[in-house]
Design a protein around this motif. Structure first.
Motif, PDB file in Angstrom:
ATOM      1  N   GLY A  77      20.025 136.517  38.131  1.00 18.66           N
ATOM      2  CA  GLY A  77      19.558 136.478  39.511  1.00 18.66           C
ATOM      3  C   GLY A  77      20.286 135.487  40.402  1.00 18.66           C
ATOM      4  N   ALA A  78      21.119 134.613  39.840  1.00 21.64           N
ATOM      5  CA  ALA A  78      21.847 133.633  40.647  1.00 21.64           C
ATOM      6  C   ALA A  78      23.034 134.308  41.330  1.00 21.64           C
ATOM      7  N   VAL A  79      23.307 133.904  42.571  1.00 18.31           N
ATOM      8  CA  VAL A  79      24.397 134.466  43.356  1.00 18.31           C
ATOM      9  C   VAL A  79      25.150 133.339  44.070  1.00 18.31           C
ATOM     10  N   PHE A  80      26.307 133.670  44.585  1.00 18.26           N
ATOM     11  CA  PHE A  80      27.073 132.744  45.423  1.00 18.26           C
ATOM     12  C   PHE A  80      26.737 133.042  46.874  1.00 18.26           C
ATOM     13  N   PHE A  81      26.533 131.997  47.670  1.00 22.04           N
ATOM     14  CA  PHE A  81      26.240 132.167  49.091  1.00 22.04           C
ATOM     15  C   PHE A  81      26.747 130.968  49.870  1.00 22.04           C
ATOM     16  N   VAL A  82      26.914 131.145  51.168  1.00 23.35           N
ATOM     17  CA  VAL A  82      27.391 130.069  52.035  1.00 23.35           C
ATOM     18  C   VAL A  82      26.177 129.435  52.705  1.00 23.35           C
ATOM     19  N   TYR A  83      26.164 128.097  52.709  1.00 23.07           N
ATOM     20  CA  TYR A  83      25.009 127.337  53.198  1.00 23.07           C
ATOM     21  C   TYR A  83      25.473 126.286  54.199  1.00 23.07           C
ATOM     22  N   ASP A  84      24.715 126.121  55.271  1.00 20.17           N
ATOM     23  CA  ASP A  84      24.966 125.092  56.268  1.00 20.17           C
ATOM     24  C   ASP A  84      23.968 123.964  56.023  1.00 20.17           C
ATOM     25  N   GLN A  90      20.977 129.287  55.298  1.00 18.18           N
ATOM     26  CA  GLN A  90      22.074 130.083  54.787  1.00 18.18           C
ATOM     27  C   GLN A  90      22.987 130.442  55.953  1.00 18.18           C
ATOM     28  N   ALA A  91      24.278 130.334  55.745  1.00 16.83           N
ATOM     29  CA  ALA A  91      25.273 130.688  56.758  1.00 16.83           C
ATOM     30  C   ALA A  91      26.075 131.864  56.215  1.00 16.83           C
ATOM     31  N   GLY A  92      26.886 132.390  57.000  1.00 12.96           N
ATOM     32  CA  GLY A  92      27.672 133.500  56.483  1.00 12.96           C
ATOM     33  C   GLY A  92      28.378 134.190  57.622  1.00 12.96           C
ATOM     34  N   PRO A  93      28.839 135.319  57.366  1.00 10.54           N
ATOM     35  CA  PRO A  93      28.710 136.144  56.167  1.00 10.54           C
ATOM     36  C   PRO A  93      29.857 135.909  55.189  1.00 10.54           C
ATOM     37  N   VAL A 125      29.609 126.340  49.610  1.00 10.12           N
ATOM     38  CA  VAL A 125      29.384 127.505  48.764  1.00 10.12           C
ATOM     39  C   VAL A 125      28.450 127.020  47.674  1.00 10.12           C
ATOM     40  N   ARG A 126      27.324 127.705  47.547  1.00 15.54           N
ATOM     41  CA  ARG A 126      26.341 127.324  46.532  1.00 15.54           C
ATOM     42  C   ARG A 126      26.117 128.483  45.571  1.00 15.54           C
ATOM     43  N   TYR A 127      25.687 128.114  44.355  1.00 15.15           N
ATOM     44  CA  TYR A 127      25.376 129.106  43.333  1.00 15.15           C
ATOM     45  C   TYR A 127      23.933 128.904  42.918  1.00 15.15           C
ATOM     46  N   GLY A 128      23.140 129.956  43.073  1.00 12.83           N
ATOM     47  CA  GLY A 128      21.725 129.886  42.727  1.00 12.83           C
ATOM     48  C   GLY A 128      20.941 130.906  43.525  1.00 12.83           C
ATOM     49  N   ASP A 129      19.714 130.552  43.862  1.00 16.81           N
ATOM     50  CA  ASP A 129      18.818 131.425  44.611  1.00 16.81           C
ATOM     51  C   ASP A 129      18.841 131.011  46.083  1.00 16.81           C
ATOM     52  N   PRO A 130      19.298 131.881  46.995  1.00 16.97           N
ATOM     53  CA  PRO A 130      19.329 131.528  48.413  1.00 16.97           C
ATOM     54  C   PRO A 130      17.948 131.166  48.971  1.00 16.97           C
ATOM     55  N   ALA A 131      16.888 131.694  48.379  1.00 19.09           N
ATOM     56  CA  ALA A 131      15.529 131.373  48.835  1.00 19.09           C
ATOM     57  C   ALA A 131      15.143 129.938  48.468  1.00 19.09           C
ATOM     58  N   ASP A 132      15.837 129.350  47.506  1.00 21.06           N
ATOM     59  CA  ASP A 132      15.607 127.964  47.097  1.00 21.06           C
ATOM     60  C   ASP A 132      16.947 127.236  47.101  1.00 21.06           C
ATOM     61  N   ALA A 133      17.567 127.194  48.274  1.00 19.48           N
ATOM     62  CA  ALA A 133      18.924 126.663  48.404  1.00 19.48           C
ATOM     63  C   ALA A 133      19.039 125.204  47.988  1.00 19.48           C
TER      64      ALA A 133
END
Length: 146
Positions: A77-84, A90-93, A125-133
């Motif tokens: 369930g962990a994903v890579f996402f961009v975070y401010d 969460q930032a992006g895309p 760039v973070r790895y985990g759950d975007p809902a719990d950044a």
């Protein structure tokens, strides 16, 4: 300092490839995605990121990609996402191609995003759950230099 760092990274990739070593030039690096020369847009500091480009409708799109596979343990369930971190949001895309975007991606090789906008001081760039950044692991960052 940025030019020295970029040159050192490029040299390490080239030397590793010539020596056949599994260091930076292994299959786990971005060497197949970048053109071999690490450029940094003036006014930014990159940490575990390199500049690359992807095809876009109006020509190549300049993006930042992970320089190598992050040292994180794969989790369901962990994903890579961009975070401010300044906005705590969460930032992006993330760019999947020049006209396709996603909020998160499953693999590190799919991480590709634009430099921060003028309103953004730092992107991670973070790895985990975007809902719990706050619990996600920071694997790379770009910071605007003042």
């Amino acid at each position: 300092m940025k030019k020295i760092t970029a040159t050192a990274i490029t040299a390490a990739l080239a030397l590793g490839a010539l020596a056949g070593s599994a260091s930076l030039a292994s299959a786990e690096t971005v060497d197949g995605r970048a053109d071999g020369y690490v450029r940094v847009q003036p006014g930014f500091a990159l940490d575990h990121l390199v500049e690359s480009s992807i095809p876009g409708r109006g020509g190549p799109l300049k993006v930042l990609v992970l320089a190598s596979r992050p040292d994180v343990q794969r989790r369901a369930g962990a994903v890579f996402f961009v975070y401010d971190p300044v906005r705590a949001a969460q930032a992006g895309p993330l760019w999947l191609s020049g006209d396709t975007v996603a909020a998160s991606v499953d693999t590190w090789r799919e991480v590709a995003f634009s430099y921060p906008s003028t309103a953004q001081q730092r992107l991670e760039v973070r790895y985990g759950d975007p809902a719990d950044a706050s619990a996600a692991v920071v694997v790379a960052s770009v910071t605007r230099c003042r």
